[in-house]
Design a protein around this motif. Structure first.
Motif, short mmCIF file in Angstrom:
data_model
loop_
_atom_site.label_atom_id
_atom_site.label_comp_id
_atom_site.label_asym_id
_atom_site.label_seq_id
_atom_site.Cartn_x
_atom_site.Cartn_y
_atom_site.Cartn_z
N LEU A 280 0.63 -1.31 0.12
CA LEU A 280 0.21 -0.02 -0.10
C LEU A 280 0.87 1.04 -0.10
CD1 LEU A 280 -2.81 -1.03 2.69
CD2 LEU A 280 -2.82 -1.31 0.15
N ASN A 281 0.30 2.31 -0.31
CA ASN A 281 0.89 3.82 -0.35
C ASN A 281 1.57 3.78 1.02
OD1 ASN A 281 -1.73 4.30 0.44
ND2 ASN A 281 -1.10 6.48 0.49
N THR A 282 1.37 3.46 2.12
CA THR A 282 1.77 3.70 3.36
C THR A 282 2.88 2.76 3.58
OG1 THR A 282 0.11 2.13 4.49
CG2 THR A 282 -0.41 4.49 4.37
N GLY A 283 3.29 1.47 2.73
CA GLY A 283 4.26 0.92 3.16
C GLY A 283 3.58 -0.22 3.92
N GLU A 284 2.64 -0.48 3.97
CA GLU A 284 1.76 -1.58 4.91
C GLU A 284 1.59 -2.58 3.56
OE1 GLU A 284 -0.92 0.03 8.29
OE2 GLU A 284 -1.11 1.13 6.22
N ILE A 285 1.56 -3.79 4.03
CA ILE A 285 1.53 -4.97 3.27
C ILE A 285 0.07 -5.75 3.49
CG2 ILE A 285 2.27 -7.32 2.47
CD1 ILE A 285 4.87 -6.34 3.12
N ALA A 286 -0.82 -5.95 2.23
CA ALA A 286 -2.14 -6.48 2.75
C ALA A 286 -2.48 -7.63 1.58
CB ALA A 286 -3.19 -4.98 2.60
N VAL A 287 -3.71 -8.12 1.72
CA VAL A 287 -4.03 -9.04 0.74
C VAL A 287 -5.57 -8.60 0.49
CG1 VAL A 287 -5.30 -10.50 2.74
CG2 VAL A 287 -4.89 -11.41 0.36
N VAL A 288 -5.63 -8.71 -0.92
CA VAL A 288 -7.01 -8.29 -1.50
C VAL A 288 -8.25 -9.09 -1.41
CG1 VAL A 288 -8.20 -7.56 -3.66
CG2 VAL A 288 -6.09 -6.76 -3.38
N ASN B 289 -11.31 -0.28 3.32
CA ASN B 289 -12.01 0.07 1.77
C ASN B 289 -11.39 0.94 1.52
OD1 ASN B 289 -13.96 -1.97 2.46
ND2 ASN B 289 -15.25 -0.54 3.26
N LEU B 290 -10.42 0.71 0.40
CA LEU B 290 -9.53 1.88 -0.28
C LEU B 290 -10.70 2.86 -1.18
CD1 LEU B 290 -6.41 -0.22 -1.44
CD2 LEU B 290 -6.88 1.02 0.64
N TRP B 291 -11.46 2.58 -1.55
CA TRP B 291 -12.37 3.63 -2.16
C TRP B 291 -13.06 4.88 -1.37
CZ3 TRP B 291 -14.23 -1.50 -1.47
CH2 TRP B 291 -15.32 -1.68 -0.64
N ASP B 292 -13.20 4.36 -0.14
CA ASP B 292 -13.88 5.63 0.67
C ASP B 292 -12.93 5.93 1.81
OD1 ASP B 292 -16.08 3.26 2.58
OD2 ASP B 292 -13.87 3.40 2.53
N VAL B 293 -11.66 5.69 1.89
CA VAL B 293 -10.70 6.46 2.95
C VAL B 293 -10.47 7.72 2.68
CG1 VAL B 293 -8.55 5.86 4.20
CG2 VAL B 293 -10.33 3.89 3.83
N GLU B 294 -10.37 8.59 3.48
CA GLU B 294 -9.83 9.79 3.11
C GLU B 294 -8.59 9.85 3.01
OE1 GLU B 294 -11.48 12.65 2.92
OE2 GLU B 294 -13.51 11.95 3.24
N SER B 295 -7.71 10.66 2.35
CA SER B 295 -6.27 10.86 1.92
C SER B 295 -5.69 11.54 3.28
CB SER B 295 -6.05 11.39 0.73
OG SER B 295 -4.54 11.48 0.54
N ASP B 296 -4.98 10.79 4.10
CA ASP B 296 -4.25 11.17 5.11
C ASP B 296 -3.04 10.49 5.45
OD1 ASP B 296 -4.66 9.08 7.11
OD2 ASP B 296 -6.76 9.87 7.03
N GLN B 297 -2.10 10.58 6.23
CA GLN B 297 -0.84 9.98 6.32
C GLN B 297 -1.01 8.79 7.21
OE1 GLN B 297 1.85 12.95 8.13
NE2 GLN B 297 2.06 14.03 6.32
N ASP B 298 -2.15 8.55 7.97
CA ASP B 298 -2.63 7.34 8.84
C ASP B 298 -3.00 6.42 8.27
OD1 ASP B 298 -1.07 8.87 10.92
OD2 ASP B 298 -3.08 9.83 11.58
N ARG B 299 -3.69 6.46 7.12
CA ARG B 299 -4.79 5.53 6.71
C ARG B 299 -4.07 5.24 5.33
NH1 ARG B 299 -7.50 2.20 10.06
NH2 ARG B 299 -9.36 2.30 8.40
N VAL C 141 -5.04 -5.54 5.96
CA VAL C 141 -3.69 -5.24 6.00
C VAL C 141 -3.14 -6.27 7.19
CG1 VAL C 141 -2.17 -3.42 7.11
CG2 VAL C 141 -4.21 -2.79 5.98
N LEU C 142 -2.14 -6.89 6.69
CA LEU C 142 -1.23 -7.82 7.33
C LEU C 142 0.09 -7.38 8.22
CD1 LEU C 142 -1.75 -10.81 4.66
CD2 LEU C 142 -3.11 -9.96 6.52
N PHE C 143 0.91 -6.58 7.58
CA PHE C 143 2.08 -6.18 7.93
C PHE C 143 2.05 -4.65 8.14
CE2 PHE C 143 3.04 -10.20 6.03
CZ PHE C 143 3.93 -10.74 6.79
N ASP C 144 2.53 -3.91 9.13
CA ASP C 144 2.64 -2.52 9.35
C ASP C 144 3.62 -2.13 8.58
OD1 ASP C 144 4.87 -2.93 10.66
OD2 ASP C 144 4.08 -2.69 12.59
N ARG C 145 3.88 -0.69 8.61
CA ARG C 145 4.70 -0.15 7.44
C ARG C 145 6.23 -0.25 7.85
NH1 ARG C 145 2.31 5.59 8.06
NH2 ARG C 145 0.63 4.52 8.21
#
Length: 455
Positions: A385-393, A424-434, A408-412
């Protein structure tokens, strides 16, 4: 019937039964077992001298080796019972099989009573480098529990085994095993209806050593998935699945050195390869109990709407709708499959191929629907992900295929989370935490993770 071929087949089968019986009666490593296994290996070598693959099938009241009925089931009753107890109705032994593999097979079958599972299901079939074991019918006893990932995985694995049976029967008997194919497709069609997401995810988690069989199953699943989205259901959906499963069967007549060549084919080799749609259509047309749709799709699946493709000099004002769905699935699965001589392509590049030539080769409405079905990042894919976290779709979002639901499985920092969380990537506000977007697909093998169990 050729007496020599019959004698070879009969001798091989009796050596097989003797080796199995001795492994049941004597302790592991007993010299009698070793002698019987040696005799079986010798019998296999004799049969391999006259045919490339040895297939043993148990159907109805007969045992068949290749295309030769060898005898009635009751003449080899214990052997047959042992095979049935293991849930095995077809064995295929390929050239190059080692004595160790034969020994492992014999001991595996001899111990099947103790391996019987508590819920009385046949045990999982073992795998060998040069031996394939198959069930004619995909296990459907867990039909009501298709939400369970393990059940869907077992159904998929069994389907790949059955695809091997269909391929071997087409190659050795000149006709695919329609009964095996129909039973398998019936189970997959139900799974497509009940748990399409998990089944779609499994099509991406392939074992590359049996690419041919996983490709057959994947194209069938992906074709039925698209068809369901168009409202196709019931017997017609299963006909779509059967046709897609068998779309490439003409390749059983393609020389193995051409089919598996690791480098680019020469013009002459490509001309040989391009015969498979005609060969497949002719074979399927001659096979009883095959839907009339199957030879049509086999013949058309490399034709394109703009008149390109092959067989050459063939034009169609309209291609069959099943052909169009199968062709999209075929291109997609072939390009995303990482093989020894081909790097897997990301979904975006595959979609560029499906849209090339201004979209004249493939129906763009069907391509758009396919993207909505699988997403740019299909379910089961691991991603950064753009935060560096690792996830499964975990779920595709049709209005925006670039922004699915992820877990999300692994933190940044790269640490595994004790409590994974969904976004839900389609409805999360753009910020540094999510996280808000995917930046790259990842190989789950690098993380020793099975994404399916995390969905």
């Amino acid at each position: 019937m050729d007496d020599k071929r019959f004698q070879l087949a009969d001798d091989f089968l009796r050596r097989f039964a003797s080796a199995l019986r001795s492994a049941q009666l004597y302790s592991v490593g007993h010299p009698i077992i070793a002698r019987n296994i040696d005799a079986l290996v010798s019998g296999i070598e004799h049969v391999h001298a006259s045919q490339p693959t040895i297939t043993v099938g148990i159907g109805g009241n007969e045992i068949v080796v290749g295309d030769i009925p060898v005898g009635k089931v009751d003449l080899l009753g214990d052997f047959v019972k042992r095979m049935q107890r293991a849930g095995i109705e077809r064995v295929a032994i390929e050239p190059g099989v080692a004595r160790e593999e034969i020994s492992d097979l014999v001991y595996t079958l001899a111990s099947v009573e103790t391996r019987r599972t508590d819920d009385d299901r046949a045990p999982e079939l073992p795998t060998f480098p040069h031996i394939r074991l198959g069930r004619i019918q995909v296990d459907q006893r867990d039909e009501g529990n298709l939400a369970d990932a393990a059940t869907v995985r077992r159904m998929y694995d069994d389907a790949v085994s059955v695809a091997g049976i269909v391929w071997d029967s087409a190659k050795n008997e000149k006709q695919p095993d329609a009964t095996a194919a129909r039973s398998m497709v019936d189970g997959l069609a139900q799974a497509v209806a009940q748990n399409r997401t998990a089944l779609m995810a499994l099509t991406a988690l392939k074992t590359y050593d049996n690419y041919t069989f996983t490709h057959m199953v994947n194209v069938s699943i992906l074709t039925m998935g698209q068809a369901r989205g168009l409202g196709v259901d019931g017997p017609l959906l299963r006909e779509f699945g059967m046709a897609a499963l068998m779309h490439d069967l003409g390749k059983v007549q393609t020389p193995i050195e051409v089919l598996n060549k690791p480098d680019k084919l020469t013009d002459a080799e490509f001309a040989i390869m391009k015969r498979h749609p005609v060969d497949g259509a002719e074979m399927l047309r001659r096979t009883p109990d095959i839907p009339t749709l199957a030879p049509v799709v086999a013949f058309e699946h490399h034709l394109r709407r703009d008149g390109s493709g092959y067989p050459h000099s063939v034009t169609r004002p309209n291609l069959n709708i099943c052909t169009m769905l199968c062709s999209i699935a075929d291109v997609y699965d072939a390009m995303r499959s990482q093989r020894k001589y081909q790097q897997a392509f990301p979904t975006e590049r595959i979609l560029e191929v499906l849209k090339r030539n201004d979209g004249k080769q493939f129906d763009q409405d069907l391509v758009r629907r396919f993207v909505q079905l699988i997403g740019i990042y299909p379910a089961g894919n691991m991603v950064r992900l753009n935060t560096g976290e690792i996830a499964v779709v975990v779920k595709v979002y049709a209005p925006d295929p670039y922004r699915p639901q992820v877990r999300v499985l692994f933190d940044r920092t790269g640490s595994r989370l004790d409590l994974p969380y969904d976004v839900n990537l389609w409805d999360v506000e753009s910020d540094q935490d999510r996280p808000t977007s995917i930046v790259a697909p990842l190989d789950p093998a690098d993380y020793a993770i099975d994404p399916l169990v995390l969905m």
